[in-house]
Design an enzyme around this catalytic site. Structure first.
Site, PDB file in Angstrom:
ATOM      1  N   ASP A  82      49.075  28.175  39.651  1.00 43.38           N
ATOM      2  CA  ASP A  82      47.949  29.027  39.508  1.00 43.38           C
ATOM      3  C   ASP A  82      47.949  30.513  40.489  1.00 43.38           C
ATOM      4  OD1 ASP A  82      45.177  29.657  38.483  1.00 43.38           O
ATOM      5  OD2 ASP A  82      44.377  28.658  40.051  1.00 43.38           O
ATOM      6  N   ASP A 104      50.128  36.498  38.769  1.00 39.85           N
ATOM      7  CA  ASP A 104      49.020  37.358  39.210  1.00 39.85           C
ATOM      8  C   ASP A 104      49.399  38.367  39.959  1.00 39.85           C
ATOM      9  OD1 ASP A 104      46.702  38.362  39.922  1.00 39.85           O
ATOM     10  OD2 ASP A 104      45.917  36.784  40.847  1.00 39.85           O
ATOM     11  N   GLU A 136      47.444  38.800  34.698  1.00 40.41           N
ATOM     12  CA  GLU A 136      46.314  39.028  35.278  1.00 40.41           C
ATOM     13  C   GLU A 136      45.875  40.493  35.216  1.00 40.41           C
ATOM     14  OE1 GLU A 136      44.563  35.917  37.372  1.00 40.41           O
ATOM     15  OE2 GLU A 136      43.034  37.301  38.412  1.00 40.41           O
ATOM     16  N   HIS A 184      36.023  34.300  42.300  1.00 42.75           N
ATOM     17  CA  HIS A 184      36.389  32.958  43.054  1.00 42.75           C
ATOM     18  C   HIS A 184      35.304  32.447  43.646  1.00 42.75           C
ATOM     19  CE1 HIS A 184      40.741  33.954  41.880  1.00 42.75           C
ATOM     20  NE2 HIS A 184      40.394  32.728  41.014  1.00 42.75           N
ATOM     21  N   GLY A 185      35.018  31.128  43.706  1.00 36.31           N
ATOM     22  CA  GLY A 185      34.012  30.528  44.850  1.00 36.31           C
ATOM     23  C   GLY A 185      32.628  30.718  44.109  1.00 36.31           C
ATOM     24  N   HIS A 214      38.853  32.775  35.049  1.00 41.06           N
ATOM     25  CA  HIS A 214      39.050  32.362  36.276  1.00 41.06           C
ATOM     26  C   HIS A 214      37.565  32.390  36.930  1.00 41.06           C
ATOM     27  CE1 HIS A 214      43.422  32.015  37.048  1.00 41.06           C
ATOM     28  NE2 HIS A 214      43.377  32.770  35.895  1.00 41.06           N
ATOM     29  N   GLY A 215      37.528  31.806  38.186  1.00 42.01           N
ATOM     30  CA  GLY A 215      36.142  31.570  38.688  1.00 42.01           C
ATOM     31  C   GLY A 215      35.193  30.939  38.025  1.00 42.01           C
ATOM     32  N   ASN A 238      37.534  25.186  40.138  1.00 36.67           N
ATOM     33  CA  ASN A 238      38.109  24.704  41.523  1.00 36.67           C
ATOM     34  C   ASN A 238      37.074  24.612  42.582  1.00 36.67           C
ATOM     35  OD1 ASN A 238      39.809  23.897  43.615  1.00 36.67           O
ATOM     36  ND2 ASN A 238      40.941  25.804  43.662  1.00 36.67           N
TER      37      ASN A 238
HETATM   38  P1  13P Z   1      36.437  28.490  41.176  1.00 32.64           P
HETATM   39  O1  13P Z   1      36.825  28.257  42.520  1.00 32.64           O
HETATM   40  O2  13P Z   1      35.299  29.936  41.338  1.00 32.64           O
HETATM   41  O3  13P Z   1      36.015  27.608  40.335  1.00 32.64           O
HETATM   42  O4  13P Z   1      37.727  29.298  40.556  1.00 32.64           O
HETATM   43  C1  13P Z   1      39.017  28.684  40.519  1.00 32.64           C
HETATM   44  C2  13P Z   1      39.891  29.362  39.908  1.00 32.64           C
HETATM   45  O5  13P Z   1      39.698  30.237  39.097  1.00 32.64           O
HETATM   46  C3  13P Z   1      41.215  29.020  39.766  1.00 32.64           C
HETATM   47  O6  13P Z   1      42.281  29.776  39.315  1.00 32.64           O
END
Ligand code: 13P
Length: 290
Positions: A82, A104, A136, A184-185, A214-215, A238
């Site tokens: 990733d 990426d 990406e 992300h997050g 993603h995210g 994640n």
């Molecule tokens: P999150 O942590 O927001 O779920 O994103 C994870 C991600 O995009 C990993 O590639």
């Protein structure tokens, strides 16, 4: 079990309105929890390790662990490096046995991003054309943790459909990751995905190129469903599984300060991650897809 490629799975997902889940790991416990959820639902699955996660687990170790689960559970499992931020780190992951690639270079200028992404795609395809390669384009803010402040996404961060088409054509990628209001997050404020932009990118990309979101953490379920309808066929999560893991572990240790047996300490964390992944697989409509 007939071996099916990731590209075939994602094309099927795109046509039938579901998305394959991509979940990150940094240890065996998370992997076991994800694989148990995938097994329960007969769902194809992607296991991702960021460069930091790879450094902690070990590349060869990640390959061996995933191979063991794949053989035991008989599921299509794809191991993905990733957000590889350099050509070398993406190539290295391929060389040690990852069977999906993510390069990426989205922080680089457009032409440099194309150049490096194409180099990785050409390298991987020359060795095994079946391996799905992701590139990406667009600026994805944040990190995979609970954010303390509002993440301000600027209009210029977002992926432009005309650039997406050129990028896919010139690089030869199989999966396209873009910026559509995702980050992300888990952000303080509620994210607002630009669904029309997802549709516009889907419209200009060749059908064989899958769209990746993603995210995936912290995006309301209703928006995830809209995104899948608009053409997303692969969703990364994640932070939500990290949080489920850490909260269960903290609670167990606080409630059982005398316990020293690792498999007893870790059991509630495995369970919490399994439940979270099951939730996501249901949301992505990824249940019984094999
Ligand atoms: P999150 O942590 O927001 O779920 O994103 C994870 C991600 O995009 C990993 O590639």
């Amino acid at each position: 079990m007939k071996s099916v490629s990731l590209s075939e799975i994602l094309l099927n997902a795109q046509k039938s309105n579901w998305a394959a889940g991509h979940f990150n790991i940094s240890n065996l416990e998370q992997l076991r929890a994800i694989m148990e959820a995938a097994k329960k639902f007969n769902a194809p699955i992607m296991i991702g390790l960021s460069e930091g996660e790879r450094k902690f687990v070990g590349l060869r170790q990640a390959v061996a662990l995933v191979k063991a689960f794949k053989e035991e559970y008989g599921l299509p499992v794809f191991l993905n490096p990733d957000h590889s931020h350099s050509v070398d780190s993406a190539k290295e992951a391929y060389d040690v046995g990852f069977n999906s690639i993510h390069i990426d270079l989205s922080k680089l200028p457009f032409n440099e991003n194309i150049e490096g992404t194409k180099e990785v795609a050409d390298y991987v395809k020359s060795k095994n054309p079946e391996i799905s390669v992701e590139g990406e384009l667009g600026y994805l803010r944040g990190e995979s943790r609970i954010q303390k402040e509002v993440i301000k996404i600027k209009p210029e961060d977002l992926t432009k459909p005309e650039e997406a088409a050129e990028f896919a054509e010139k690089t030869g990628i199989d999966r396209f990751a873009g910026a559509y209001g995702n980050s992300h997050g888990i952000s303080v404020d509620e994210p607002a995905l630009d669904i029309e932009r997802i549709k516009a990118v889907r419209y200009v990309l060749p059908e064989r190129v899958a769209m990746v979101l993603h995210g995936g953490s912290g995006i309301p379920d209703s928006q995830i469903k809209e995104a899948i309808k608009a053409g997303i066929s692969n969703i990364h999560v994640n932070t939500e599984i990290r949080t489920a893991y850490a909260e269960a572990l903290r609670k167990f240790l606080a409630d059982n300060p005398e316990e020293t047996t690792p498999y007893k300490i870790m059991a509630p964390a495995v369970e919490a991650v399994r439940i979270k992944v099951e939730e996501k697989l249901k949301l992505f409509n990824s249940v019984i897809r094999i």
